[in-house]
Design an enzyme around this catalytic site. Sequence first.
Site, PDB file in Angstrom:
ATOM      1  N   GLY A  44     -86.343 107.233 -16.160  1.00  0.00           N
ATOM      2  CA  GLY A  44     -84.922 106.915 -15.777  1.00  0.00           C
ATOM      3  C   GLY A  44     -84.746 108.940 -15.435  1.00  0.00           C
ATOM      4  CD  GLN A  49     -81.164 112.773 -17.450  1.00  0.00           C
ATOM      5  OE1 GLN A  49     -81.572 111.627 -17.131  1.00  0.00           O
ATOM      6  NE2 GLN A  49     -81.814 112.747 -19.145  1.00  0.00           N
ATOM      7  CB  CYS A  96     -82.360 110.835 -23.812  1.00  0.00           C
ATOM      8  SG  CYS A  96     -81.787 111.720 -22.219  1.00  0.00           S
ATOM      9  CG  LEU A  97     -86.876 112.882 -19.439  1.00  0.00           C
ATOM     10  CD1 LEU A  97     -87.000 113.273 -18.265  1.00  0.00           C
ATOM     11  CD2 LEU A  97     -87.801 113.786 -19.932  1.00  0.00           C
ATOM     12  CG  HIS A 138     -81.466 106.043 -21.438  1.00  0.00           C
ATOM     13  ND1 HIS A 138     -81.374 106.070 -22.793  1.00  0.00           N
ATOM     14  CD2 HIS A 138     -81.160 107.104 -21.049  1.00  0.00           C
ATOM     15  CE1 HIS A 138     -81.304 107.295 -23.098  1.00  0.00           C
ATOM     16  NE2 HIS A 138     -81.198 108.074 -21.470  1.00  0.00           N
ATOM     17  CD  GLU A 139     -81.949 107.031 -16.627  1.00  0.00           C
ATOM     18  OE1 GLU A 139     -81.401 108.276 -16.926  1.00  0.00           O
ATOM     19  OE2 GLU A 139     -82.005 106.611 -18.176  1.00  0.00           O
ATOM     20  CG  HIS A 142     -77.819 110.071 -19.665  1.00  0.00           C
ATOM     21  ND1 HIS A 142     -77.501 111.224 -19.530  1.00  0.00           N
ATOM     22  CD2 HIS A 142     -78.628 109.895 -19.324  1.00  0.00           C
ATOM     23  CE1 HIS A 142     -78.630 111.251 -20.465  1.00  0.00           C
ATOM     24  NE2 HIS A 142     -79.876 110.332 -19.902  1.00  0.00           N
TER      25      HIS A 142
HETATM   26 ZN   LIG Z   1     -81.239 110.087 -21.576  1.00  0.00          ZN
END
Ligand SMILES: [Zn+2]
Length: 184
Positions: A44, A49, A96-97, A138-139, A142
Site C-alpha cells: 500500500g 508518503q 509502514c514504508l 492503514h492507508e 495516511h
Molecule cells: Zn503506512
Amino acid sequence: MVYPVVVYGDPVLRKVAVDIPIGEDIIKLIEDMYETMYAADGMGLAAPQIGKSIRLFIVDATMVEDEPDLKEFKKVFINAQITEKAGEESLLEEGCLSIPNLRERIPRPDRIHLTWFDEKWQKHEAEFVGMQSRIIQHEYDHIEGKLFLDHLSPLRRKLLKGKLNDISRGEVDTTYRILAPLRK
Ligand SMILES: [Zn+2]
C-alpha cells in the site's frame, strides 16, 4: 518514476490531505506510485508518503499467499471517505514504508464503509472487512495525517522514541530510497 519514500518526522505525513479535483488527470502519478510501491516491496502507498498531501492511495496485496481475500485486491482509492466503522477490534501486526523496520500490533475495527473514486473517476461505495479493511484503514490514516503509531499506548510510543529519531535522521537500513527530514 520511482519517488523516494518520505519517512517519519516529515510534516507532510501529519497533514490532512485535500481532495483531488474531480476529473483531474492523475494517471501518470498513479503509475509512478505503483512503481514506487513495488520498488519498496510495499502493498500500500499513500500520496503523502511521496510528499503529496492529496487524497490518493493505492493498494496491491495480490502477492500475499494464503489469503484468498487478497487474491484480487489491487485498487486505486481517490478522495476516499470512511463513512462508518464497525465490528470487533482485532490486533494485527503492521508495518509502514514511512517507518522502516518497525512492526507493531495495531488495534482496528473489522469493518468499514467507504466511498471513493477509481482511476477512471468512477464513484464507488462498498463495505470492506478483514484484511482488505485493515489495509485500507492503514492507508486511509495516511491521508488523514495519521500513522499507525497513533494507535499505540503512550508507553509503547515512548519506548520506540529512539528508533523513531533514528529514522527521522535517516539512520535506518532500507532497500529503497528514503527522504529523511532530519538527515544532515
Ligand atoms: Zn503506512
